[in-house]
Design a protein around this motif. Sequence first.
Motif, PDB file in Angstrom:
ATOM      1  N   ALA A  79      23.009  10.373  -1.776  1.00 11.06           N
ATOM      2  CA  ALA A  79      21.800  10.906  -1.567  1.00 11.06           C
ATOM      3  C   ALA A  79      20.644  10.070  -2.369  1.00 11.06           C
ATOM      4  CB  ALA A  79      21.804  12.308  -1.674  1.00 11.06           C
ATOM      5  N   GLN A  80      19.465  10.160  -2.011  1.00 10.86           N
ATOM      6  CA  GLN A  80      18.302   9.317  -2.855  1.00 10.86           C
ATOM      7  C   GLN A  80      17.016  10.048  -2.464  1.00 10.86           C
ATOM      8  OE1 GLN A  80      18.223   5.079  -1.755  1.00 10.86           O
ATOM      9  NE2 GLN A  80      16.560   5.493  -0.526  1.00 10.86           N
ATOM     10  N   GLY A  81      16.172  10.116  -3.235  1.00 17.14           N
ATOM     11  CA  GLY A  81      14.697  10.503  -3.065  1.00 17.14           C
ATOM     12  C   GLY A  81      14.032   9.268  -2.810  1.00 17.14           C
ATOM     13  N   SER A  82      12.883   9.408  -2.202  1.00 17.32           N
ATOM     14  CA  SER A  82      12.037   8.527  -1.506  1.00 17.32           C
ATOM     15  C   SER A  82      11.351   7.876  -2.574  1.00 17.32           C
ATOM     16  CB  SER A  82      11.093   9.158  -0.441  1.00 17.32           C
ATOM     17  OG  SER A  82      10.154   9.774  -1.146  1.00 17.32           O
ATOM     18  N   ARG A  83      10.865   6.589  -2.323  1.00 12.12           N
ATOM     19  CA  ARG A  83      10.066   5.625  -3.205  1.00 12.12           C
ATOM     20  C   ARG A  83       8.888   5.055  -2.492  1.00 12.12           C
ATOM     21  NH1 ARG A  83       9.506   0.365  -4.382  1.00 12.12           N
ATOM     22  NH2 ARG A  83       9.183  -0.371  -6.511  1.00 12.12           N
ATOM     23  N   SER A  84       7.620   5.209  -2.871  1.00 12.62           N
ATOM     24  CA  SER A  84       6.361   4.811  -2.069  1.00 12.62           C
ATOM     25  C   SER A  84       5.701   3.839  -3.174  1.00 12.62           C
ATOM     26  CB  SER A  84       5.489   5.950  -1.733  1.00 12.62           C
ATOM     27  OG  SER A  84       5.052   6.804  -2.604  1.00 12.62           O
ATOM     28  N   GLU A  85       5.022   3.101  -2.437  1.00 10.64           N
ATOM     29  CA  GLU A  85       4.266   2.016  -3.478  1.00 10.64           C
ATOM     30  C   GLU A  85       2.740   1.715  -2.853  1.00 10.64           C
ATOM     31  OE1 GLU A  85       4.942  -2.826  -3.210  1.00 10.64           O
ATOM     32  OE2 GLU A  85       6.848  -1.580  -3.970  1.00 10.64           O
ATOM     33  N   SER A  86       1.981   1.588  -3.726  1.00  9.78           N
ATOM     34  CA  SER A  86       0.546   1.242  -3.113  1.00  9.78           C
ATOM     35  C   SER A  86       0.480   0.045  -2.535  1.00  9.78           C
ATOM     36  CB  SER A  86      -0.397   1.245  -4.390  1.00  9.78           C
ATOM     37  OG  SER A  86      -0.026   0.468  -5.283  1.00  9.78           O
ATOM     38  N   ALA A  87      -0.603  -0.115  -1.930  1.00  8.27           N
ATOM     39  CA  ALA A  87      -0.953  -1.382  -0.865  1.00  8.27           C
ATOM     40  C   ALA A  87      -1.167  -2.396  -1.768  1.00  8.27           C
ATOM     41  CB  ALA A  87      -1.928  -1.163   0.246  1.00  8.27           C
ATOM     42  N   ALA A  88      -0.932  -3.819  -1.277  1.00  2.00           N
ATOM     43  CA  ALA A  88      -1.176  -4.964  -2.191  1.00  2.00           C
ATOM     44  C   ALA A  88      -2.599  -5.047  -2.285  1.00  2.00           C
ATOM     45  CB  ALA A  88      -0.484  -6.168  -1.305  1.00  2.00           C
ATOM     46  N   SER A  89      -3.048  -5.572  -3.496  1.00  2.00           N
ATOM     47  CA  SER A  89      -4.365  -5.691  -4.026  1.00  2.00           C
ATOM     48  C   SER A  89      -5.009  -4.448  -3.948  1.00  2.00           C
ATOM     49  CB  SER A  89      -4.781  -6.744  -3.148  1.00  2.00           C
ATOM     50  OG  SER A  89      -4.325  -7.894  -2.936  1.00  2.00           O
ATOM     51  N   ALA A  90      -4.375  -3.249  -3.691  1.00  2.00           N
ATOM     52  CA  ALA A  90      -5.416  -1.933  -3.877  1.00  2.00           C
ATOM     53  C   ALA A  90      -5.981  -1.910  -5.232  1.00  2.00           C
ATOM     54  CB  ALA A  90      -4.384  -0.916  -3.426  1.00  2.00           C
ATOM     55  N   PHE A  91      -5.017  -2.371  -6.205  1.00  2.00           N
ATOM     56  CA  PHE A  91      -5.584  -2.306  -7.806  1.00  2.00           C
ATOM     57  C   PHE A  91      -5.135  -3.839  -8.274  1.00  2.00           C
ATOM     58  CE2 PHE A  91      -3.890   2.015  -6.384  1.00  2.00           C
ATOM     59  CZ  PHE A  91      -5.221   2.660  -6.455  1.00  2.00           C
TER      60      PHE A  91
END
Length: 453
Positions: A107-119
């Motif tokens: 089992a694992q929790g989700s991993r989300s990432e901001s868009a490229a060049s957003a910051f």
Amino acid sequence: MTITAQGIGSGLDLEGLISSLVSAERDAKTSSFSSKTQDLNIQLSAVGAINSRVDAFKTSVDSLNDLEDFQNRTASITQPSIGDIISVSPGSSASTGRYQISVDQLAQGSRSESAASAFSSASDVVSAGGGNLTFTSGADDSFTLAVPAGATLEELRELINDDENNYGVSANLIDTGSDVRLVLTSSVTGAGNDLVVTNDDASLDAVSTGMTIKAGDEAKLARIFVDGLAIESDSNTFENVISGVDITALKESAGETASASISTDKEGVKSLIEGFVSNYNQMLSVFNEATQIGAALNGDSSIRNLEAQLSRSLMSQFDGLGDFETIFDIGIEMDNEGNLSIDSTKFNESLDSGYDDLAKMFAGEDGLATVVSGMLEPYTQTGGIFDKRTETVQEQIDDTAESQEAFNYRMDQYEETLRKQFTSLDITLASLNAQSTYLAGQLANLPGFTSNN
């Protein structure tokens, strides 16, 4: 002029005489007090040692006084060559047997990432006007975070991680060299429990709708196979998959299996009974040391009575237990001194052939543990026989100390009286000596007086 030392006026050793008279009255009695106090302290120590050992023995007896303790299960696991893939925790109701278990998916929790060049850097302002971000994983876990105007990306990370309502969302920043990515990881596992971030202000879109979950980073359930049967769980712990057994998946096994054997914890029971035997022997040793000839409790009736009651209890006979009538039928032995021991071969055979009967012998409704514990209760309970015995001896010690203090006071008064009497005698003798000297002088001056007349 005040005389400060006895005998100055008379020339007699009155100090020595006073000292001798006081010593004659004091020394024998003081020695008697000291001897009595020493004997009482030795007796108090002996009672304390016995009380301690009886308490320890009763604790070991009480540990055998619950049938559930005889129903404990133990798990033996043979892991595959790739390492530990599972752990197993059996409860007392676990079904015994051997099982083949493999781990198909953790089992694992989700991993989300901001868009490229957003910051471009950690100091980028997230929102000039501020707003609220809501983090949700599945149907039950959610919290809302107020983002102040002008907050930077680095400050947002700290706000997320430090929020007291955060249910398990971890925020981190990764510098790729060309930009900085905000990475959010949820601890909520299970299919359909992906992290979703929403906002109430469009300026926060970069950390809500701008976050993406890549393939393979979704929240997942765990899957194991038990004897070929697929079983799924939102977490890596599988409860009661096997009746009364919890299985925790540790590592994906790529088809390899672990062998788990669930059995009655006979070694645990053996350890409890070994503790019973050991504590009984230690208690008996303290009894013998305290009651031997010349010892503090020699001939003590309460200790003799306790030993006799214990001996009778160990001889108890039980009905309806198959081949077992007494504890000596299961491999426990007693030597001529009353000490117990365990014949390991016979005892192990008893565990294998009559485990349930053995359990009832100790932990049944009228089992040995109940009998012995009840017999010991009047001795070990608060305000019981040993407590009262301790109080009695301590009272004797206190009374002796008070008597000695009173005696010392009387001796001080006696010495003071002697000093007053001898001071008066000293003064009287000094006066008589002076008069004698004066008369002798007067006589010497008479005509025709010689010292031979």
